[in-house]
Enzyme design. Structure first.
Site, PDB file in Angstrom:
ATOM      1  N   SER A 279      60.614 -75.189 105.004  1.00  0.00           N
ATOM      2  CA  SER A 279      60.057 -76.424 104.436  1.00  0.00           C
ATOM      3  C   SER A 279      60.430 -77.695 105.200  1.00  0.00           C
ATOM      4  CB  SER A 279      60.445 -76.562 102.970  1.00  0.00           C
ATOM      5  OG  SER A 279      61.790 -76.203 102.801  1.00  0.00           O
TER       6      SER A 279
ATOM      7  N   HIS B 293      55.303 -79.497  98.221  1.00  0.00           N
ATOM      8  CA  HIS B 293      54.863 -78.728  99.384  1.00  0.00           C
ATOM      9  C   HIS B 293      53.385 -79.002  99.622  1.00  0.00           C
ATOM     10  CE1 HIS B 293      58.174 -75.617 100.189  1.00  0.00           C
ATOM     11  NE2 HIS B 293      58.688 -76.631  99.544  1.00  0.00           N
TER      12      HIS B 293
ATOM     13  N   HIS C  73      56.615 -67.822  98.777  1.00  0.00           N
ATOM     14  CA  HIS C  73      57.815 -66.994  98.622  1.00  0.00           C
ATOM     15  C   HIS C  73      57.638 -66.055  97.443  1.00  0.00           C
ATOM     16  CE1 HIS C  73      59.227 -70.790 100.480  1.00  0.00           C
ATOM     17  NE2 HIS C  73      60.047 -70.018 101.153  1.00  0.00           N
TER      18      HIS C  73
ATOM     19  N   TYR D  63      59.909 -65.336  95.315  1.00  0.00           N
ATOM     20  CA  TYR D  63      60.582 -65.835  94.101  1.00  0.00           C
ATOM     21  C   TYR D  63      59.706 -66.792  93.296  1.00  0.00           C
ATOM     22  CZ  TYR D  63      61.719 -69.887  97.068  1.00  0.00           C
ATOM     23  OH  TYR D  63      61.630 -70.952  97.916  1.00  0.00           O
ATOM     24  N   GLU D  64      58.601 -67.282  93.919  1.00  0.00           N
ATOM     25  CA  GLU D  64      57.688 -68.141  93.152  1.00  0.00           C
ATOM     26  C   GLU D  64      56.810 -67.312  92.220  1.00  0.00           C
ATOM     27  OE1 GLU D  64      55.944 -71.438  95.830  1.00  0.00           O
ATOM     28  OE2 GLU D  64      56.807 -69.984  97.203  1.00  0.00           O
TER      29      GLU D  64
ATOM     30  N   ALA E 249      65.448 -71.233 106.487  1.00  0.00           N
ATOM     31  CA  ALA E 249      66.816 -71.665 106.193  1.00  0.00           C
ATOM     32  C   ALA E 249      67.576 -70.420 105.765  1.00  0.00           C
ATOM     33  CB  ALA E 249      66.807 -72.683 105.064  1.00  0.00           C
TER      34      ALA E 249
ATOM     35  N   MET F 127      65.543 -65.850 101.893  1.00  0.00           N
ATOM     36  CA  MET F 127      64.577 -65.362 100.899  1.00  0.00           C
ATOM     37  C   MET F 127      63.153 -65.291 101.441  1.00  0.00           C
ATOM     38  SD  MET F 127      66.011 -67.617  97.711  1.00  0.00           S
ATOM     39  CE  MET F 127      67.781 -67.880  97.477  1.00  0.00           C
ATOM     40  N   SER F 128      63.011 -65.123 102.753  1.00  0.00           N
ATOM     41  CA  SER F 128      61.645 -65.115 103.314  1.00  0.00           C
ATOM     42  C   SER F 128      61.619 -64.301 104.593  1.00  0.00           C
ATOM     43  CB  SER F 128      61.203 -66.556 103.609  1.00  0.00           C
ATOM     44  OG  SER F 128      61.995 -67.105 104.659  1.00  0.00           O
TER      45      SER F 128
ATOM     46  N   ASN G 267      74.074 -73.246 105.355  1.00  0.00           N
ATOM     47  CA  ASN G 267      75.291 -73.170 104.531  1.00  0.00           C
ATOM     48  C   ASN G 267      76.042 -71.913 104.919  1.00  0.00           C
ATOM     49  OD1 ASN G 267      72.856 -71.980 103.126  1.00  0.00           O
ATOM     50  ND2 ASN G 267      74.478 -71.062 101.907  1.00  0.00           N
TER      51      ASN G 267
ATOM     52  N   HIS H  26      70.495 -75.825  96.424  1.00  0.00           N
ATOM     53  CA  HIS H  26      69.274 -76.193  97.136  1.00  0.00           C
ATOM     54  C   HIS H  26      69.479 -77.531  97.847  1.00  0.00           C
ATOM     55  CE1 HIS H  26      65.090 -75.924  98.071  1.00  0.00           C
ATOM     56  NE2 HIS H  26      64.772 -77.013  97.414  1.00  0.00           N
TER      57      HIS H  26
HETATM   58  N1  HPA Z   1      71.226 -67.405 100.524  1.00  0.00           N
HETATM   59  C1  HPA Z   1      69.910 -67.109 100.428  1.00  0.00           C
HETATM   60  N2  HPA Z   1      68.963 -67.899 100.925  1.00  0.00           N
HETATM   61  C2  HPA Z   1      69.333 -69.012 101.547  1.00  0.00           C
HETATM   62  C3  HPA Z   1      70.672 -69.373 101.692  1.00  0.00           C
HETATM   63  C4  HPA Z   1      71.673 -68.521 101.143  1.00  0.00           C
HETATM   64  O1  HPA Z   1      72.895 -68.776 101.224  1.00  0.00           O
HETATM   65  N3  HPA Z   1      70.698 -70.549 102.370  1.00  0.00           N
HETATM   66  C5  HPA Z   1      69.410 -70.877 102.640  1.00  0.00           C
HETATM   67  N4  HPA Z   1      68.581 -69.954 102.144  1.00  0.00           N
END
Ligand code: HPA
Length: 281
Positions: free
Chosen positions: A33, A64, A86, A88-89, A116, A217-218, A241, A255
């Site tokens: 994103s 988005h 995604h 999860y949506e 990410a 998650m993608s 992260n 997030h």
């Molecule tokens: N876990 C899953 N998905 C993510 C993370 C994470 O720590 N960081 C960014 N997307």
């Protein structure tokens, strides 16, 4: 909602796109994103909201853009998904990957994916760019695979191999160019989880033991569908992260943290992509 699309469905969408542009893109981009503004710098564009394309899932995530941008970026004709779907949506993986097959029928030969991701390997730091060299498809191992259902032989075989999903030449090129640009380049194994929750500390320790370097998650469904359809794939994770593996940690992934780090990393990823694009054709 359609679970399994037919060749005709894909081609109806392709025809709708062709009626809006005379460009024939050979490179597709599906970007995390934070990078969506990259599409705004494309020139000579056709901009098509997903809502105007048959069979395209409707976007649900607020903020988005949800549109396909076809135009010239770094002199190369590209097809950019501004806004990705995604699981999860609530979309099926067939829906999340619908645009990949549309791109293939449109003439795209190389798919570039970014995301990410959380760092699982202790050497990964926030801000690193990790070229994905292999993956662990956890939803797939549990029976949720975008290639589930009737196989469309026009795209590829019923039982595709998955040992060379991420094209070697493109991985080498991305690492070499990234280093030349002074970027913190890494390589590793990306593990997909369905989300939307971040992982528990026990899950992170387990995934590390299984060989995962980063989690997100993608990306894996899109990469698999592209590889099945004979496309070259380059995928790069931006480490936003460091995953928490200790039960008593006072930190919590969020997030907001992912977005803040994403902003820091965007200029790096943008520099890498703009440098790479002319070398991919
Ligand atoms: N876990 C899953 N998905 C993510 C993370 C994470 O720590 N960081 C960014 N997307």
């Amino acid at each position: 909602m359609t679970e399994h699309f037919t060749l005709r469905d894909y081609d109806e969408t392709v025809a709708a796109i062709r009626s809006r542009t005379s460009h024939t893109p050979t490179i597709g981009l599906i970007l995390g994103s934070g990078l969506n503004d990259l599409a705004d710098t494309a020139e000579d564009t056709a901009i098509i909201p997903y809502a105007e394309l048959p069979h395209f899932p409707a976007t649900t995530v607020a903020g988005h853009a949800g549109r396909l941008v076809i135009g010239r970026l770094a002199g190369v004709v590209v097809c950019i998904m501004q806004g990705r779907f995604h699981s999860y949506e609530g979309y099926s993986l067939q829906q999340t990957t619908f645009p990949v097959r549309v791109m293939q029928r449109l003439g795209v030969r190389t798919l570039v994916l970014t995301n990410a991701a959380g760092g699982v390997h202790p050497d990964l730091a926030v801000g690193d760019l990790m070229v994905i060299e292999d993956h662990i498809n956890l939803p797939g191992m549990a029976g949720n695979n975008p290639l589930r259902g009737p196989n469309l032989d026009e795209f590829g075989p019923r039982f595709p191999a998955a040992n060379r999903v991420y094209t070697r030449r493109l991985r080498d090129l991305a690492l070499q160019r990234g280093v030349a640009l002074g970027l913190p380049m890494r390589r590793g194994v990306y593990c997909m989880l369905a989300g939307p929750n971040f992982e528990s500390p026990a899950e992170i320790r387990m995934l590390r033991g299984w060989g995962a370097d980063a989690v997100g998650m993608s990306t894996v469904p899109e990469a698999l569908v592209a590889h099945h359809a004979g496309m070259d794939v380059l995928a790069v994770s931006t480490i936003t992260n460091v995953c928490i593996d200790a039960l008593e940690s006072q930190d919590e992934p969020s997030h907001e943290e992912v977005n803040a780090a994403g902003k820091l990393i965007v200029p790096r990823l943008r520099a890498l992509l703009l440098d790479l694009l002319p070398r991919l054709v």
